[in-house]
Write an enzyme that holds these catalytic residues in place. Structure first.
Site, PDB file in Angstrom:
ATOM      1  N   ASP A  86       0.767  -1.176   0.039  1.00 51.65           N
ATOM      2  CA  ASP A  86      -0.375   0.201   0.079  1.00 51.65           C
ATOM      3  C   ASP A  86       0.978   0.832  -0.178  1.00 51.65           C
ATOM      4  O   ASP A  86       2.346   1.167   0.330  1.00 51.65           O
ATOM      5  CB  ASP A  86      -1.071  -0.274   1.028  1.00 51.65           C
ATOM      6  CG  ASP A  86      -0.166  -0.133   2.838  1.00 51.65           C
ATOM      7  OD1 ASP A  86       0.663  -0.898   2.698  1.00 51.65           O
ATOM      8  OD2 ASP A  86      -0.325   1.091   3.031  1.00 51.65           O
ATOM      9  N   GLU A 149       0.246  -0.634   5.487  1.00 57.66           N
ATOM     10  CA  GLU A 149       0.790  -0.052   6.802  1.00 57.66           C
ATOM     11  C   GLU A 149       1.198   1.246   6.718  1.00 57.66           C
ATOM     12  O   GLU A 149       0.998   1.939   7.648  1.00 57.66           O
ATOM     13  CB  GLU A 149       2.384  -0.706   6.214  1.00 57.66           C
ATOM     14  CG  GLU A 149       3.778   0.277   7.519  1.00 57.66           C
ATOM     15  CD  GLU A 149       4.344   1.599   6.823  1.00 57.66           C
ATOM     16  OE1 GLU A 149       4.722   1.826   7.840  1.00 57.66           O
ATOM     17  OE2 GLU A 149       3.575   2.278   5.774  1.00 57.66           O
TER      18      GLU A 149
END
Length: 463
Positions: A86, A149
């Site tokens: 991500d 994250e």
């Protein structure tokens, strides 16, 4: 140096694979079936697993799509490489498209090229080199593809419930040579209930800052008064005396005070100028008479002010691995019913976070305030003589020809989300930290060097 030679042979394939994942926009989005963090993140995870499978690795995708991984080797114990697929939103001011993964002057441009997609692919190809050369390992190796994250790491909570803990490993979510100490973090609200002021001056609203982990560079306050000209003059005199950037305007008989400071990261509040605390300092000069708000503001001015180490609050401390405690007043919201300041506090790795919070609670109780909504992030610390630190620093030295020393930071890396791993690369000393910045890129030369370092690191940890 067979590993390095093999990686050089795979250079073009590594570049292509990095480009493939960078091209997919993987910012947080609405949940879809099998894609808890949105379609873009889900597609990037699928692409990473597809690349890993094409390289000959066994792959696994968590049934709800929270994470996936590629594995090589046998045995119950495993060495982990934890990367994330991500990214943060691209923002503005890009000179090249943020999701095109274009190559210009030896650099791959794109969101995630450095944080973490490119380096994670480098680690995967480092493991591929070991596999191609049939180098024997005594432990299994797992390259984990995380998916959240940047916005909470909630996927790792799922991972830690379902999966066994690795025996060692690293995350390419840091800097070289190696980060062995990450301060503990507490984020919390200091709240006090208020009664509407009956005095000549009323603070109708105060808002400053946008995130607790940032030094607020702006604060706006609506001051109700029967003497707006007097308040405007008081602001002008105060700002001139202190050298603060303060502006006023009048609206519906109220004075609107705009205070401008200098932003900085919450882990280094001493680098900024806190607009909220500048505003509090001024308000302390005009709020007269005993009141809940005056008590709150005066307490902050006396025991916090512009201190960033918690000295007057009796919580200042430091240690050799990670340095001094830091205290940042990050967000302020005040109305006629409640005063609420959000704090970002980071404490040394050898300090006791609970004892520090007990002291904070006792101190603020003196002005009738209470602590709410505490978010705790434990410190991470590997002593310099620990096996993991020594192995990785030796690999760094062998591959770069430079002595490396472990160091501590106030921020946090992905290493905090999985036991027994540490922050190792991908940013080399002297190179810019472009994480979350416009025009993020990774130099192809650094991408290849990361693959070589990670290949040797994996081998040394799993041999």
């Amino acid at each position: 140096m067979e590993l390095n030679k093999k990686i050089d042979e795979m250079k073009e394939e590594l570049i292509k694979s990095a480009q493939e994942v960078i091209k997919i926009k993987s910012t947080l989005d609405g949940e879809k079936p099998g894609m808890p963090f949105g379609e873009g993140v889900g597609k990037t995870l699928d692409k990473a697993l597809e690349i890993a499978a094409d390289l000959g690795f066994n792959t696994y995708k968590e049934e709800e799509g929270y994470y996936g991984y590629a594995e090589y080797g046998k045995g119950d114990d495993y060495v982990a490489v934890l990367g994330h697929m991500d990214v943060v939103p691209e923002g503005d001011n890009w000179i090249h498209p943020p999701y095109a993964a274009e190559i210009h002057e030896g650099k791959i441009y794109g969101r995630g090229s450095l944080d973490d997609k490119g380096p994670t692919m480098a680690a995967l190809f480092g493991l591929k080199a070991i596999k191609e050369l049939k180098i024997p390992l005594s432990k299994k190796v797992r390259v984990i593809f995380g998916t959240n994250e940047e916005t909470g790491s909630s996927e790792m909570k799922v991972y830690n419930k379902k999966e066994k803990v690795p025996v060692s490993g690293f995350t390419p979510d840091a800097m070289y040579p190696l980060i062995n100490a990450e301060k503990g973090i507490r984020r919390f609200h200091i709240v006090k209930d208020l009664n509407p002021s009956e005095g000549k001056i009323k603070i109708k609203s105060l808002k400053g800052g946008i995130r607790p982990n940032m030094v607020p560079d702006k604060c706006s306050t609506v001051i109700g008064t029967k003497d707006p000209d007097g308040i405007v003059k008081a602001v002008k005199d105060f700002a001139g005396k202190k050298g603060y950037n303060m502006k006023t305007e009048t609206a519906d008989g109220d004075v609107v005070l705009h205070t401008f400071g200098v932003g900085a990261h919450g882990s280094m509040p001493e680098m900024g100028k806190n607009a909220v605390m500048q505003t509090f300092e001024f308000l302390g000069t005009i709020i007269g008479g005993p009141s809940p708000l005056a008590e709150y503001i005066n307490f902050f001015n006396k025991y916090v002010g512009f201190e960033t180490e918690g000295t007057s609050l009796k919580i200042a401390c430091e240690d050799k691995p990670s340095g001094k405690l830091s205290w940042n007043v990050g967000v302020a919201e005040i109305n006629d019913k409640k005063a609420d300041l959000w704090i970002d506090m980071r404490y040394p790795v050898t300090a006791d976070g609970e004892k520090i919070m007990d002291t904070v609670s006792m101190e603020f109780a003196k002005c009738g305030a209470k602590i709410e909504d505490v978010k705790a992030d434990k410190p991470l610390y590997f002593p310099e003589d620990s096996k993991l630190v020594k192995i990785l620093l030796e690999v760094y030295k062998e591959q770069t020809g430079k002595e490396g020393k472990a160091y501590g930071i106030g921020g946090g890396t992905y290493a905090k989300e999985l036991s027994n791993i540490i922050g190792f690369g991908p940013i080399f000393p002297g190179k810019p930290d472009l994480d979350h910045q416009a025009n993020e890129y990774i130099e192809i030369e650094d991408l290849i060097m990361n693959a070589k370092i990670y290949a040797h690191a994996i081998y040394e940890l799993a041999k």
